[in-house]
Design a protein around this motif. Sequence first.
Motif, mmCIF file in Angstrom:
data_model
loop_
_atom_site.group_PDB
_atom_site.id
_atom_site.type_symbol
_atom_site.label_atom_id
_atom_site.label_comp_id
_atom_site.label_asym_id
_atom_site.label_seq_id
_atom_site.Cartn_x
_atom_site.Cartn_y
_atom_site.Cartn_z
ATOM 1 N N ASP A 136 0.818 -1.210 0.000
ATOM 2 C CA ASP A 136 0.000 0.000 0.000
ATOM 3 C C ASP A 136 0.852 1.261 0.000
ATOM 4 O OD1 ASP A 136 -2.589 -1.270 0.128
ATOM 5 O OD2 ASP A 136 -2.091 -1.806 2.200
ATOM 6 N N ALA A 137 0.440 2.223 -0.816
ATOM 7 C CA ALA A 137 1.086 3.529 -0.881
ATOM 8 C C ALA A 137 0.188 4.537 -0.175
ATOM 9 C CB ALA A 137 1.300 3.938 -2.329
ATOM 10 N N TYR A 138 0.794 5.340 0.692
ATOM 11 C CA TYR A 138 0.068 6.348 1.443
ATOM 12 C C TYR A 138 0.673 7.719 1.170
ATOM 13 C CZ TYR A 138 -1.460 2.337 4.263
ATOM 14 O OH TYR A 138 -1.971 1.134 4.692
ATOM 15 N N TYR A 141 -2.849 14.390 10.856
ATOM 16 C CA TYR A 141 -2.489 14.130 9.463
ATOM 17 C C TYR A 141 -3.698 13.588 8.712
ATOM 18 C CZ TYR A 141 2.196 14.284 11.454
ATOM 19 O OH TYR A 141 3.333 14.670 12.111
ATOM 20 N N VAL A 142 -3.837 14.017 7.460
ATOM 21 C CA VAL A 142 -4.817 13.412 6.563
ATOM 22 C C VAL A 142 -4.050 12.407 5.717
ATOM 23 C CG1 VAL A 142 -6.431 13.791 4.667
ATOM 24 C CG2 VAL A 142 -6.299 15.446 6.541
ATOM 25 N N ILE A 143 -4.570 11.195 5.628
ATOM 26 C CA ILE A 143 -3.903 10.104 4.934
ATOM 27 C C ILE A 143 -4.713 9.707 3.710
ATOM 28 C CG2 ILE A 143 -3.004 7.751 5.165
ATOM 29 C CD1 ILE A 143 -1.745 9.822 7.141
ATOM 30 N N PHE A 144 -4.012 9.617 2.580
ATOM 31 C CA PHE A 144 -4.600 9.089 1.355
ATOM 32 C C PHE A 144 -3.984 7.715 1.133
ATOM 33 C CE2 PHE A 144 -5.410 13.496 1.103
ATOM 34 C CZ PHE A 144 -6.487 13.677 0.252
ATOM 35 N N LYS A 145 -4.808 6.729 0.819
ATOM 36 C CA LYS A 145 -4.327 5.361 0.595
ATOM 37 C C LYS A 145 -4.591 4.995 -0.855
ATOM 38 C CE LYS A 145 -4.875 0.649 2.387
ATOM 39 N NZ LYS A 145 -5.591 -0.170 3.382
ATOM 40 N N ASN A 146 -3.542 4.629 -1.555
ATOM 41 C CA ASN A 146 -3.634 4.246 -2.961
ATOM 42 C C ASN A 146 -4.403 5.280 -3.777
ATOM 43 O OD1 ASN A 146 -2.178 1.864 -2.436
ATOM 44 N ND2 ASN A 146 -4.045 0.842 -1.780
ATOM 45 N N GLY A 147 -4.143 6.573 -3.485
ATOM 46 C CA GLY A 147 -4.700 7.659 -4.279
ATOM 47 C C GLY A 147 -6.050 8.194 -3.844
ATOM 48 N N LYS A 148 -6.660 7.632 -2.791
ATOM 49 C CA LYS A 148 -7.983 8.085 -2.340
ATOM 50 C C LYS A 148 -7.914 8.491 -0.870
ATOM 51 C CE LYS A 148 -10.469 5.202 -5.548
ATOM 52 N NZ LYS A 148 -11.401 4.132 -5.752
ATOM 53 N N GLU A 149 -8.658 9.570 -0.512
ATOM 54 C CA GLU A 149 -8.664 9.985 0.886
ATOM 55 C C GLU A 149 -9.135 8.818 1.738
ATOM 56 O OE1 GLU A 149 -10.208 13.478 3.866
ATOM 57 O OE2 GLU A 149 -10.391 13.782 1.712
ATOM 58 N N TYR A 150 -8.389 8.544 2.784
ATOM 59 C CA TYR A 150 -8.616 7.326 3.561
ATOM 60 C C TYR A 150 -9.019 7.619 5.004
ATOM 61 C CZ TYR A 150 -7.429 2.820 5.718
ATOM 62 O OH TYR A 150 -7.456 1.653 6.430
#
Length: 84
Positions: free
Chosen positions: A12-14, A24-33
């Motif tokens: 997984d890419a974050y 922190y706001v985290i996006f996972k695989n290109g989408k807000e998570y």
Amino acid sequence: MQQPFDINIGPDAYAVFPEGNDTYVIFKNGKEYVQIQKDTEEQWLKLDPETALPLFEPDEEINAIGREIVAYVPDEDDDDNLSI
């Protein structure tokens, strides 16, 4: 304030976007998570998406993301780009 940066955990890419106050706001695989907040060096809290209040439920993925945030060291090249 710290600039956004990327981390990888397994497949997984974050993307990590610092919001201030150890939040922190985290996006996972290109989408807000998820939005997370540091509690201690080893414990991180997921924030409720509607109220932004901390959820005090253990979550290993959130803690793994937090550990990567703490361990992250910006590249010197990133600092050079800020002065342009």
